[in-house]
Enzyme design. Sequence first.
Site, mmCIF file in Angstrom:
data_model
loop_
_atom_site.group_PDB
_atom_site.id
_atom_site.type_symbol
_atom_site.label_atom_id
_atom_site.label_comp_id
_atom_site.label_asym_id
_atom_site.label_seq_id
_atom_site.Cartn_x
_atom_site.Cartn_y
_atom_site.Cartn_z
ATOM 1 C CG ASP A 1 -4.658 -19.805 -125.665
ATOM 2 O OD1 ASP A 1 -4.614 -20.607 -126.620
ATOM 3 O OD2 ASP A 1 -4.715 -18.568 -125.810
ATOM 4 C CD GLU B 1 -8.122 -15.786 -129.672
ATOM 5 O OE1 GLU B 1 -7.581 -15.883 -128.569
ATOM 6 O OE2 GLU B 1 -7.531 -15.934 -130.750
HETATM 7 N N1 GLY Z 1 -2.729 -18.606 -128.330
HETATM 8 C C1 GLY Z 1 -2.544 -17.491 -129.134
HETATM 9 C C2 GLY Z 1 -3.814 -16.857 -129.461
HETATM 10 O O1 GLY Z 1 -4.839 -17.270 -128.956
HETATM 11 O O2 GLY Z 1 -3.881 -15.974 -130.257
HETATM 12 MN MN MN Z 2 -5.153 -19.239 -128.218
HETATM 13 MN MN MN Z 3 -5.902 -17.431 -130.858
#
Ligand code: GLY
Ligand code: MN
Ligand code: MN
Length: 461
Positions: free
Chosen positions: A268, A398
């Site tokens: 990530d 996500e």
């Molecule tokens: N990398 C922080 C998020 O995905 O919110």
């Molecule tokens: Mn992220």
């Molecule tokens: Mn994010």
Amino acid sequence: MPNRFGEVFPPPAFDPERYARRRRQAFKQLGDDVMILYNPPEAHRTHDLYYRYRPDSDVYYLTGFEEPDAVIVLVGGAAPRLAMFVRPRDPERETWDGARAGVEGAKALYGADEAFPIDALDTRIGGYLEAAQTLYFKFGRDERLNQRVIAAFRAAAHRRHRQGPAPSIIRDTLPLLGRLRLVKDADEIERMRRAADIAAEAHLWAMQRAAPGQYEFQIEAELEYVFRKRGALGSSYTSIVGGGANATVLHYNANNSLLRDGELLLIDAGAEYGYYASDITRTFPLGKRFTPAQREIYELVLAAQKAAIAAVQPGARFDEYHQVALETLIEGLRDLKLLTGSLDEIKEKKTYLRFYMHRAGHWLGSDVHDACAYFTSETENGSFLYEKLRPGCVVTVEPGLYFAPSLKGMPKRYAGIGVRIEDDVLVTRAGNEILTAAAPKEVEEIEAIRHAALSDGVCAR
Ligand code: GLY
Ligand code: MN
Ligand code: MN
């Protein structure tokens, strides 16, 4: 020298008119009131050394001013004006730390109608509050400034109570500025495209280079190499590089474990370009192929992510794509016999939280978790309604599934699997555009890349 990576993006050009335009929008919202914002002092790292400076997103949005230790005051009214309190010129300090705009530069370059040394703040700040009913201020981590602003507010209120209505309200700046910043202008979208483009290439590069026997930090280095090579300021947040069960720890970023064959690697990582963020997650096998159990979970997360992206549409409420992601994951977990009960029961009892414990995304912009409220003040059946997606908004999508080894009552074959897939999605008039589409996420694509990487010795290079 030819660059082995994509285009190198130079730092964005400073265009004072861009910021003047944004200030005009802000002044319209501000009416007769006053707003105080600030670039905090530099953050201490160790002994007498400091972190590289990163200005406050709101100050930058409205002025383009990047120097530490500055306060800006937007004074509303019939003839709105910008006042800036900045570090004065100082040849001795500038020899060590670099040029300062100074008081003159604040006016000549940054459009300040009036400018003063930062030390004049306490004597002058009260004067700006005299005519306002409301002071907009973002209480921040700089306790000293918080106290100075409160003191000025109280003094102004005290003086005016004797003569007429006094400023009586301090309001957070977030609802006003967050809403302006929610819909990105052309310049912001261009910066976000670049941040996305750089990060997508970095993920591909890392996918071609990760191999069993390396440490996670070596892959972190590959990502950040591409970020800087192409002109990003660096990472937009500390990169998460989690092999095996580390992928099940949501904010893992120690990045110090050895990568092992047969496990997955979750990365990530996003780049920041011109103070705008990208935020991408990819998960792939450290060997050439997903194991059957890994593939089951990966395909489910991918299906949820694609369905959720399709629900990112102008006019939809912010939570709609989250519901789509959640329902797709729940249905899939039922098919895999990892959850029992009806969709409604599972949602009601939240039994999915064992495997999926975060939201499906957030606003993205100058802040990675962009500073805009998620709710409006409208209500329905007693609940606040979510903000609507509008063309020019950017969200992340996500979803993920996490099977921590410590979880009880789960088939062994899933233990230690963590999968998240994250893209940055721009809402358009016609629907949406995935800014990070160049980072591979289809199973066949990923396996082909991993096969080539491990067969051709790319990883060793
Ligand atoms: N990398 C922080 C998020 O995905 O919110
Ligand atoms: Mn992220
Ligand atoms: Mn994010």
